[in-house]
Scaffold this active site. Structure first.
Site, PDB file in Angstrom:
ATOM      1  N   GLU A  56       0.337  -0.764   5.811  1.00  0.00           N
ATOM      2  CA  GLU A  56       1.405  -0.147   6.614  1.00  0.00           C
ATOM      3  C   GLU A  56       1.181   1.352   6.753  1.00  0.00           C
ATOM      4  O   GLU A  56       1.426   1.937   7.800  1.00  0.00           O
ATOM      5  CB  GLU A  56       2.771  -0.425   5.988  1.00  0.00           C
ATOM      6  CG  GLU A  56       3.942  -0.161   6.927  1.00  0.00           C
ATOM      7  CD  GLU A  56       4.344   1.294   7.044  1.00  0.00           C
ATOM      8  OE1 GLU A  56       4.843   1.691   8.111  1.00  0.00           O
ATOM      9  OE2 GLU A  56       4.142   2.066   6.090  1.00  0.00           O
ATOM     10  N   ASP A  87       0.853  -1.203   0.000  1.00  0.00           N
ATOM     11  CA  ASP A  87       0.000   0.000   0.000  1.00  0.00           C
ATOM     12  C   ASP A  87       0.881   1.243   0.000  1.00  0.00           C
ATOM     13  O   ASP A  87       2.080   1.163   0.299  1.00  0.00           O
ATOM     14  CB  ASP A  87      -0.946  -0.001   1.206  1.00  0.00           C
ATOM     15  CG  ASP A  87      -0.219   0.101   2.540  1.00  0.00           C
ATOM     16  OD1 ASP A  87       0.837  -0.538   2.694  1.00  0.00           O
ATOM     17  OD2 ASP A  87      -0.699   0.831   3.438  1.00  0.00           O
TER      18      ASP A  87
HETATM   19 ZN   LIG Z   1       6.904   2.200   3.967  1.00  0.00          ZN
END
Ligand SMILES: [Zn+2]
Length: 452
Positions: free
Chosen positions: A157, A95
């Site tokens: 994340e 992501d």
């Molecule tokens: Zn990163």
């Protein structure tokens, strides 16, 4: 585990070099997918990037599954260890951060573009290059590494890895390994590799100050009645002393390594304006890596253009505190809350809410896996890696350290000081990227030679 003969080293280095055009092309394909994990963006794109990562891992002969525990999809790929060989787990995330304003970019954020030896695009470095470094290492070994390899590619994340603990609870056994490489950090500078051995923890609080039942005329009551903003400003000002050092008592702090980092470099990297001084005391790296810092990151108050002649009854602020690597976030919260309450002037009412918290990280950067990693970095770059800290927090590092207490945890990365991760014109230095891939291929080889 450190020795590796020159011929094998050269062979793997050459194979990575030969694989780079394909690796780069796959990286560009991944970076074209706008996999922004924030709620307000199209989550079908995050699903699409998970599927693209899964296809890449499958093509390397891995057993692949896409897993999801209430959050964004993560991808797990596995190649079991040959008899007696150890296993390594390689982490990256697929992501990305939002692109921000397109106008700030010199080329479109989701059309990866090469310029002057760098690849520009959102995710071109953070962290789709991390994904591709792991795949490049596998390709150097022809998909048959001498040790077991798990690749774990997270999908959230950038929104603080909320469901990662649940994923590790449910699927952690698949990721168990002697060594865990978390490739989401940075190298020290172009030409100098680094292992990130400390990260600061963090807490964030929202402070609401109330002094009045309702807003009243500032001309009539001003001078006798405190407004909430007046009180909030005092409270916030109490958080630092005159040198700009954190004034909250009882927080832990330590000394950072003595890597050379002078004020000129800080000014250049941070964009500090001419004539504006630094804050805090101690070495610059100590201030940024191993001592606490406090930043007011938002204030709710009347906007200037709409301001009325009013004593405002309520004001609030969001305060972010970075913590020394070994500081317990809960204890830090108590100290901060106590400080805020003690510094509320004129009996102003304070409400303090803990908004977020994250553990820091201090690696025990010794032992055979660290030796093997350092030797592999030194081979790839022709110079020894340095141990560095990061002032920021990476919540997933603590999650892995907690879940796998016996594994050697290596925090590596594809970035350099010019990568501008999260900013406009994020980019990857392609020469350094190839070295990252070589180092990882050599690390797999060295681990494979270490039979239990
Ligand atoms: Zn990163």
């Amino acid at each position: 585990m450190v020795d590796l003969d020159l011929q094998r080293r050269t062979e793997l280095t050459d194979r990575v070099h030969a694989a780079m055009p394909g690796v780069l092309s796959d990286l560009k394909d991944l970076a074209r997918i706008p996999s922004v994990s924030l709620d307000s963006f199209d989550q079908a794109e995050v699903d699409r990037s998970a599927a693209a990562v899964a296809a890449l891992l499958e093509a390397e002969g891995m057993q692949v599954q896409v897993v999801r525990e209430g959050g964004r999809p993560a991808v797990i790929g596995r190649i079991p260890a040959p008899e007696g060989a150890p296993t390594i787990t390689l982490y990256a995330h697929h992501d990305v951060q939002p692109p921000g304003d397109d106008a700030d970019w010199d080329s479109p954020p989701f059309e990866p573009t090469e310029r002057d030896g760098r690849l520009y695009g959102r995710g071109a470095a953070d962290d789709k290059a991390g994904v591709m470094a792991h795949i490049a290492a596998l390709r150097a070994h022809g998909g048959r590494p001498p040790c077991g390899v798990n690749i774990f590619v997270e999908g959230e994340e950038e929104i603080a890895s909320d469901s990662l603990p649940a994923i590790l609870d449910k699927h952690g056994e698949l990721l168990r390994a002697e060594a865990i490489v978390l490739a989401d950090s940075t190298n020290w500078e172009i030409g100098t590799p680094a292992l990130t051995t400390t990260l600061r923890g963090m807490i964030r609080v929202v402070v609401t100050v109330r002094t009045l039942d309702h807003g009243v005329h500032s001309g009539i009551f001003g001078g006798a009645v405190p407004d909430a903003l007046m009180a909030l400003i005092r409270v916030l000002a109490s958080l630092h002393d005159d040198a700009g050092t954190v004034a909250v008592q009882g927080l832990s702090a330590s000394e950072a390594s003595d890597l050379p980092y002078d004020e000129a470099r800080l000014r250049d990297e941070s964009g500090l304006l001419d004539g504006v001084g630094t804050v805090g005391t101690g070495s610059l790296l100590t201030r940024m890596w191993t001592k606490p810092s406090i930043t007011t990151i938002g204030i709710d108050a009347p906007a200037v253009d709409r301001a009325a002649n009013l004593l405002v009854p309520t004001a609030r602020a969001k305060v972010s505190m970075r913590l020394a690597p070994d500081q317990d976030p809960k204890a830090a919260y108590e100290l901060l809350a106590q400080h805020l309450r003690e510094h509320a002037p004129w009996g102003a009412q304070l409400d303090i809410q803990l908004d977020d918290e994250g553990e820091g990280f201090a690696a025990d950067a010794t032992g055979p896996v660290y030796d093997a990693a350092r030797a592999s970095f030194a081979d790839a770059w022709g110079t020894e890696p340095v141990d560095m800290g990061i002032g920021g927090s990476i919540p997933f590092v603590a999650a892995f350290a907690e879940r796998f207490p016996d594994a050697a945890i290596l925090v590596t990365g594809v970035e350099d000081p010019d990568s501008r991760a999260h900013g406009a014109n994020e980019s990857l230095h392609l020469g350094e990227f190839e070295k990252v891939c070589v180092a990882e291929a050599l690390l797999l080889e060295r681990l494979g030679e270490h039979r239990g």
